[in-house]
Design a protein around this motif. Structure first.
Motif, PDB file in Angstrom:
ATOM      1  N   HIS A  39       1.177  -0.936  -0.284  1.00 46.32           N
ATOM      2  CA  HIS A  39      -0.499  -0.130   0.052  1.00 46.32           C
ATOM      3  C   HIS A  39       0.658   0.935  -0.207  1.00 46.32           C
ATOM      4  O   HIS A  39       0.057   2.149  -1.165  1.00 46.32           O
ATOM      5  CB  HIS A  39      -0.864   0.595   1.006  1.00 46.32           C
ATOM      6  CG  HIS A  39      -2.003  -0.974   0.954  1.00 46.32           C
ATOM      7  ND1 HIS A  39      -2.189  -1.921   2.198  1.00 46.32           N
ATOM      8  CD2 HIS A  39      -3.161  -1.302   0.365  1.00 46.32           C
ATOM      9  CE1 HIS A  39      -3.252  -2.424   1.985  1.00 46.32           C
ATOM     10  NE2 HIS A  39      -3.598  -2.355   0.608  1.00 46.32           N
ATOM     11  N   PHE A  40       2.142   1.299   1.003  1.00 47.56           N
ATOM     12  CA  PHE A  40       2.614   2.572   0.534  1.00 47.56           C
ATOM     13  C   PHE A  40       3.478   2.798  -0.910  1.00 47.56           C
ATOM     14  O   PHE A  40       3.773   4.161  -1.111  1.00 47.56           O
ATOM     15  CB  PHE A  40       3.779   2.235   2.287  1.00 47.56           C
ATOM     16  CG  PHE A  40       4.679   3.202   2.148  1.00 47.56           C
ATOM     17  CD1 PHE A  40       4.865   4.328   2.515  1.00 47.56           C
ATOM     18  CD2 PHE A  40       6.437   3.248   1.049  1.00 47.56           C
ATOM     19  CE1 PHE A  40       5.649   5.162   2.388  1.00 47.56           C
ATOM     20  CE2 PHE A  40       7.341   3.885   1.445  1.00 47.56           C
ATOM     21  CZ  PHE A  40       7.053   4.712   1.836  1.00 47.56           C
ATOM     22  N   GLU A  41       4.050   2.049  -1.385  1.00 51.69           N
ATOM     23  CA  GLU A  41       4.480   1.595  -2.732  1.00 51.69           C
ATOM     24  C   GLU A  41       3.361   2.525  -3.169  1.00 51.69           C
ATOM     25  O   GLU A  41       4.483   3.067  -4.917  1.00 51.69           O
ATOM     26  CB  GLU A  41       4.906   0.725  -3.740  1.00 51.69           C
ATOM     27  CG  GLU A  41       6.324   0.104  -2.156  1.00 51.69           C
ATOM     28  CD  GLU A  41       6.969  -1.255  -2.241  1.00 51.69           C
ATOM     29  OE1 GLU A  41       6.303  -1.742  -2.992  1.00 51.69           O
ATOM     30  OE2 GLU A  41       8.167  -1.745  -1.827  1.00 51.69           O
ATOM     31  N   GLN A  42       1.975   2.553  -3.255  1.00 51.46           N
ATOM     32  CA  GLN A  42       1.547   2.509  -4.710  1.00 51.46           C
ATOM     33  C   GLN A  42       0.638   4.093  -4.118  1.00 51.46           C
ATOM     34  O   GLN A  42       0.017   4.359  -4.947  1.00 51.46           O
ATOM     35  CB  GLN A  42       0.474   1.722  -4.491  1.00 51.46           C
ATOM     36  CG  GLN A  42       0.639   0.132  -4.632  1.00 51.46           C
ATOM     37  CD  GLN A  42      -0.029  -0.743  -5.915  1.00 51.46           C
ATOM     38  OE1 GLN A  42      -0.860  -0.228  -5.920  1.00 51.46           O
ATOM     39  NE2 GLN A  42       0.977  -2.221  -5.837  1.00 51.46           N
ATOM     40  N   VAL A  43       0.674   4.373  -2.384  1.00 51.06           N
ATOM     41  CA  VAL A  43      -0.280   5.624  -2.441  1.00 51.06           C
ATOM     42  C   VAL A  43       1.058   6.945  -2.434  1.00 51.06           C
ATOM     43  O   VAL A  43       2.018   6.960  -3.111  1.00 51.06           O
ATOM     44  CB  VAL A  43      -0.671   5.951  -1.224  1.00 51.06           C
ATOM     45  CG1 VAL A  43      -1.696   4.980  -0.715  1.00 51.06           C
ATOM     46  CG2 VAL A  43       0.640   5.901  -0.583  1.00 51.06           C
TER      47      VAL A  43
ATOM     48  N   ILE B  79       0.220   8.641   2.839  1.00 48.65           N
ATOM     49  CA  ILE B  79       1.993   7.961   3.230  1.00 48.65           C
ATOM     50  C   ILE B  79       2.228   7.605   4.362  1.00 48.65           C
ATOM     51  O   ILE B  79       2.655   6.968   4.892  1.00 48.65           O
ATOM     52  CB  ILE B  79       2.588   8.986   2.432  1.00 48.65           C
ATOM     53  CG1 ILE B  79       2.477   8.572   1.155  1.00 48.65           C
ATOM     54  CG2 ILE B  79       4.074   8.957   2.742  1.00 48.65           C
ATOM     55  CD1 ILE B  79       3.242   9.284   0.218  1.00 48.65           C
ATOM     56  N   ASP B  80       1.412   8.804   5.384  1.00 46.72           N
ATOM     57  CA  ASP B  80       1.435   8.656   7.133  1.00 46.72           C
ATOM     58  C   ASP B  80       1.824   7.603   7.251  1.00 46.72           C
ATOM     59  O   ASP B  80       1.605   6.524   8.499  1.00 46.72           O
ATOM     60  CB  ASP B  80       1.295   9.395   7.130  1.00 46.72           C
ATOM     61  CG  ASP B  80       2.378  10.813   7.328  1.00 46.72           C
ATOM     62  OD1 ASP B  80       3.516  10.752   6.929  1.00 46.72           O
ATOM     63  OD2 ASP B  80       2.169  12.264   7.535  1.00 46.72           O
ATOM     64  N   CYS B  81       0.605   7.200   6.924  1.00 42.07           N
ATOM     65  CA  CYS B  81      -0.915   6.315   7.644  1.00 42.07           C
ATOM     66  C   CYS B  81       0.133   4.749   7.212  1.00 42.07           C
ATOM     67  O   CYS B  81       0.536   4.357   8.171  1.00 42.07           O
ATOM     68  CB  CYS B  81      -2.338   6.395   7.187  1.00 42.07           C
ATOM     69  SG  CYS B  81      -3.109   4.669   7.108  1.00 42.07           S
ATOM     70  N   TYR B  82       0.060   4.975   6.290  1.00 41.43           N
ATOM     71  CA  TYR B  82       0.999   2.835   5.447  1.00 41.43           C
ATOM     72  C   TYR B  82       2.840   3.318   6.499  1.00 41.43           C
ATOM     73  O   TYR B  82       2.951   2.025   6.630  1.00 41.43           O
ATOM     74  CB  TYR B  82       1.033   3.164   4.453  1.00 41.43           C
ATOM     75  CG  TYR B  82      -0.309   2.673   4.153  1.00 41.43           C
ATOM     76  CD1 TYR B  82      -0.922   1.643   4.646  1.00 41.43           C
ATOM     77  CD2 TYR B  82      -1.487   3.412   3.325  1.00 41.43           C
ATOM     78  CE1 TYR B  82      -2.439   1.931   3.726  1.00 41.43           C
ATOM     79  CE2 TYR B  82      -1.993   3.208   2.574  1.00 41.43           C
ATOM     80  CZ  TYR B  82      -3.002   2.557   3.057  1.00 41.43           C
ATOM     81  OH  TYR B  82      -4.525   1.333   2.925  1.00 41.43           O
ATOM     82  N   ILE B  83       3.349   4.010   7.063  1.00 40.84           N
ATOM     83  CA  ILE B  83       4.577   3.787   8.194  1.00 40.84           C
ATOM     84  C   ILE B  83       4.147   3.311   8.647  1.00 40.84           C
ATOM     85  O   ILE B  83       5.081   2.766   9.427  1.00 40.84           O
ATOM     86  CB  ILE B  83       5.124   5.760   7.614  1.00 40.84           C
ATOM     87  CG1 ILE B  83       5.649   6.280   6.107  1.00 40.84           C
ATOM     88  CG2 ILE B  83       6.433   5.852   8.173  1.00 40.84           C
ATOM     89  CD1 ILE B  83       6.345   7.289   5.898  1.00 40.84           C
ATOM     90  N   TYR B  84       2.948   4.637   9.769  1.00 41.32           N
ATOM     91  CA  TYR B  84       3.037   4.481  11.155  1.00 41.32           C
ATOM     92  C   TYR B  84       2.518   2.419  10.882  1.00 41.32           C
ATOM     93  O   TYR B  84       2.571   1.532  11.437  1.00 41.32           O
ATOM     94  CB  TYR B  84       1.778   4.586  11.782  1.00 41.32           C
ATOM     95  CG  TYR B  84       2.296   5.766  11.536  1.00 41.32           C
ATOM     96  CD1 TYR B  84       3.151   6.038  12.781  1.00 41.32           C
ATOM     97  CD2 TYR B  84       1.773   7.157  10.958  1.00 41.32           C
ATOM     98  CE1 TYR B  84       3.567   7.225  13.305  1.00 41.32           C
ATOM     99  CE2 TYR B  84       2.469   8.220  11.298  1.00 41.32           C
ATOM    100  CZ  TYR B  84       3.346   8.434  12.926  1.00 41.32           C
ATOM    101  OH  TYR B  84       3.693   9.859  12.760  1.00 41.32           O
ATOM    102  N   GLU B  85       1.519   1.821  10.143  1.00 41.99           N
ATOM    103  CA  GLU B  85       0.644   0.738   9.881  1.00 41.99           C
ATOM    104  C   GLU B  85       1.939   0.037   9.344  1.00 41.99           C
ATOM    105  O   GLU B  85       1.754  -1.538  10.641  1.00 41.99           O
ATOM    106  CB  GLU B  85       0.040   0.256   9.000  1.00 41.99           C
ATOM    107  CG  GLU B  85      -0.742  -0.991   8.527  1.00 41.99           C
ATOM    108  CD  GLU B  85      -1.800  -0.649   7.356  1.00 41.99           C
ATOM    109  OE1 GLU B  85      -1.892  -1.725   7.018  1.00 41.99           O
ATOM    110  OE2 GLU B  85      -2.202  -0.117   7.751  1.00 41.99           O
ATOM    111  N   LEU B  86       3.444   0.057   8.682  1.00 41.17           N
ATOM    112  CA  LEU B  86       4.449  -0.873   8.633  1.00 41.17           C
ATOM    113  C   LEU B  86       5.130  -1.044   9.696  1.00 41.17           C
ATOM    114  O   LEU B  86       5.479  -2.437  10.144  1.00 41.17           O
ATOM    115  CB  LEU B  86       5.480  -0.464   7.211  1.00 41.17           C
ATOM    116  CG  LEU B  86       6.658  -0.801   6.908  1.00 41.17           C
ATOM    117  CD1 LEU B  86       6.040  -2.357   7.033  1.00 41.17           C
ATOM    118  CD2 LEU B  86       7.198  -0.564   5.572  1.00 41.17           C
ATOM    119  N   ASN B  87       5.470   0.330  10.648  1.00 39.45           N
ATOM    120  CA  ASN B  87       6.348  -0.079  11.476  1.00 39.45           C
ATOM    121  C   ASN B  87       5.517  -0.561  13.365  1.00 39.45           C
ATOM    122  O   ASN B  87       6.172  -1.516  13.728  1.00 39.45           O
ATOM    123  CB  ASN B  87       6.812   1.622  12.158  1.00 39.45           C
ATOM    124  CG  ASN B  87       7.723   1.787  11.776  1.00 39.45           C
ATOM    125  OD1 ASN B  87       7.962   1.642  10.646  1.00 39.45           O
ATOM    126  ND2 ASN B  87       7.166   3.238  11.267  1.00 39.45           N
ATOM    127  N   ALA B  88       4.754  -0.658  13.172  1.00 34.49           N
ATOM    128  CA  ALA B  88       3.480  -0.988  14.089  1.00 34.49           C
ATOM    129  C   ALA B  88       3.460  -3.267  13.609  1.00 34.49           C
ATOM    130  O   ALA B  88       3.706  -3.424  14.254  1.00 34.49           O
ATOM    131  CB  ALA B  88       1.959  -0.955  14.036  1.00 34.49           C
TER     132      ALA B  88
END
Length: 72
Positions: free
Chosen positions: A36-40, A46-55
């Motif tokens: 998702h991060f790579e496609q938005v 972008i911030d949302c998927y960074i947090y999601e990835l870290n979590a």
């Protein structure tokens, strides 16, 4: 060697099997967040998927440590 691995797999407790399932789910969550991060392009997403990835990565590390500590 293969028989040893299979024997160990069959001797897992229910909690260890559940941990393995959760570890697999965490891997899937990491892959999904990364995709998702790579496609938005929207900065908020972008911030949302960074947090999601870290979590998801932190959860994976926690579960992996927990599983490894049970193998001793």
């Amino acid at each position: 060697m293969k028989n040893l691995l299979l024997g160990k797999h069959f001797s897992l407790t229910e909690e260890e099997r559940n941990l393995r399932k959760e570890i697999e789910r965490s891997k899937t969550a990491i892959d999904a967040a990364r995709n998702h991060f790579e496609q938005v392009v929207d900065p908020t997403l972008i911030d949302c998927y960074i947090y999601e990835l870290n979590a998801a990565q932190l959860r994976y590390q926690f579960l992996l440590r927990r599983f490894k500590s049970r193998e001793v």
